[in-house]
Design a protein around this motif. Structure first.
Motif, PDB file in Angstrom:
ATOM      1  N   VAL A   1      14.764 -49.526   8.201  1.00 34.17           N
ATOM      2  CA  VAL A   1      14.912 -48.222   8.855  1.00 34.17           C
ATOM      3  C   VAL A   1      13.839 -47.265   8.345  1.00 34.17           C
ATOM      4  N   LEU A   2      13.613 -47.255   7.035  1.00 32.27           N
ATOM      5  CA  LEU A   2      12.570 -46.389   6.477  1.00 32.27           C
ATOM      6  C   LEU A   2      11.206 -46.729   7.063  1.00 32.27           C
ATOM      7  N   GLU A   3      10.880 -48.018   7.120  1.00 28.43           N
ATOM      8  CA  GLU A   3       9.586 -48.441   7.658  1.00 28.43           C
ATOM      9  C   GLU A   3       9.432 -48.050   9.124  1.00 28.43           C
ATOM     10  N   ALA A   4      10.517 -48.122   9.886  1.00 31.31           N
ATOM     11  CA  ALA A   4      10.464 -47.734  11.306  1.00 31.31           C
ATOM     12  C   ALA A   4      10.133 -46.249  11.458  1.00 31.31           C
ATOM     13  N   ALA A   5      10.427 -45.478  10.405  1.00 34.08           N
ATOM     14  CA  ALA A   5      10.138 -44.038  10.427  1.00 34.08           C
ATOM     15  C   ALA A   5       8.819 -43.711   9.728  1.00 34.08           C
ATOM     16  N   GLY A   6       8.122 -44.744   9.233  1.00 38.57           N
ATOM     17  CA  GLY A   6       6.877 -44.508   8.516  1.00 38.57           C
ATOM     18  C   GLY A   6       7.061 -44.289   7.030  1.00 38.57           C
TER      19      GLY A   6
ATOM     20  N   VAL B   1      20.843 -43.367   2.422  1.00 40.24           N
ATOM     21  CA  VAL B   1      19.800 -42.731   1.606  1.00 40.24           C
ATOM     22  C   VAL B   1      19.159 -41.568   2.350  1.00 40.24           C
ATOM     23  N   ILE B   2      18.537 -40.712   1.551  1.00 44.43           N
ATOM     24  CA  ILE B   2      17.682 -39.635   2.056  1.00 44.43           C
ATOM     25  C   ILE B   2      16.314 -39.855   1.416  1.00 44.43           C
ATOM     26  N   ALA B   3      15.279 -39.819   2.224  1.00 47.16           N
ATOM     27  CA  ALA B   3      13.919 -40.022   1.734  1.00 47.16           C
ATOM     28  C   ALA B   3      13.048 -38.848   2.160  1.00 47.16           C
TER      29      ALA B   3
END
Length: 122
Positions: free
Chosen positions: A58-63, A117-119
């Protein structure tokens, strides 16, 4: 902005896998479902690895990436899994580790762990 990826479990209710707001990424609680097989592993170690892979997708899909995570909320079906969970969890981050809340929770299906998570992207 909504985040969608086939690399993580598909939402089973009215929620998004993740959202971005400016440079912040909010990842919904990810369970240990393998998105390719729809299977759930048995052990806390295997489930934790799968949850972390789902979060990463999910993080990678958002960059973003795992090193962008600043906050994690961990739900464990039993707090007796805490030590074994931690052994796996810590391998996905480098110091300084994200802040974290860990609680015992009643989880769905055969989940032993769920994490949101929050990034913050640079």
């Amino acid at each position: 902005k909504e985040i969608k990826t086939t690399g993580a479990e598909v939402p089973t209710g009215p929620y998004s896998q993740g959202l971005t707001a400016g440079k912040t990424i909010y990842v919904a609680g990810q369970g240990p479902v393998n998105p390719a097989t729809q299977k759930i592993a048995d052990t806390i170690q295997e489930q934790t690895h799968q949850v972390m892979k789902n979060i990463s997708a999910v993080l990678e899909a958002a960059g973003g990436k795992m090193d962008d995570v600043v906050k994690a909320t961990v739900h464990l079906e039993t707090l007796q899994d805490f030590d074994e969970f931690n052994k796996v969890y810590k391998t996905y981050f480098t110091p300084p580790y994200p802040v974290r809340t860990t609680v015992g929770s009643r989880l769905l299906n055969d989940f032993r762990v769920e994490i949101d998570v929050i990034a913050e992207m640079e």
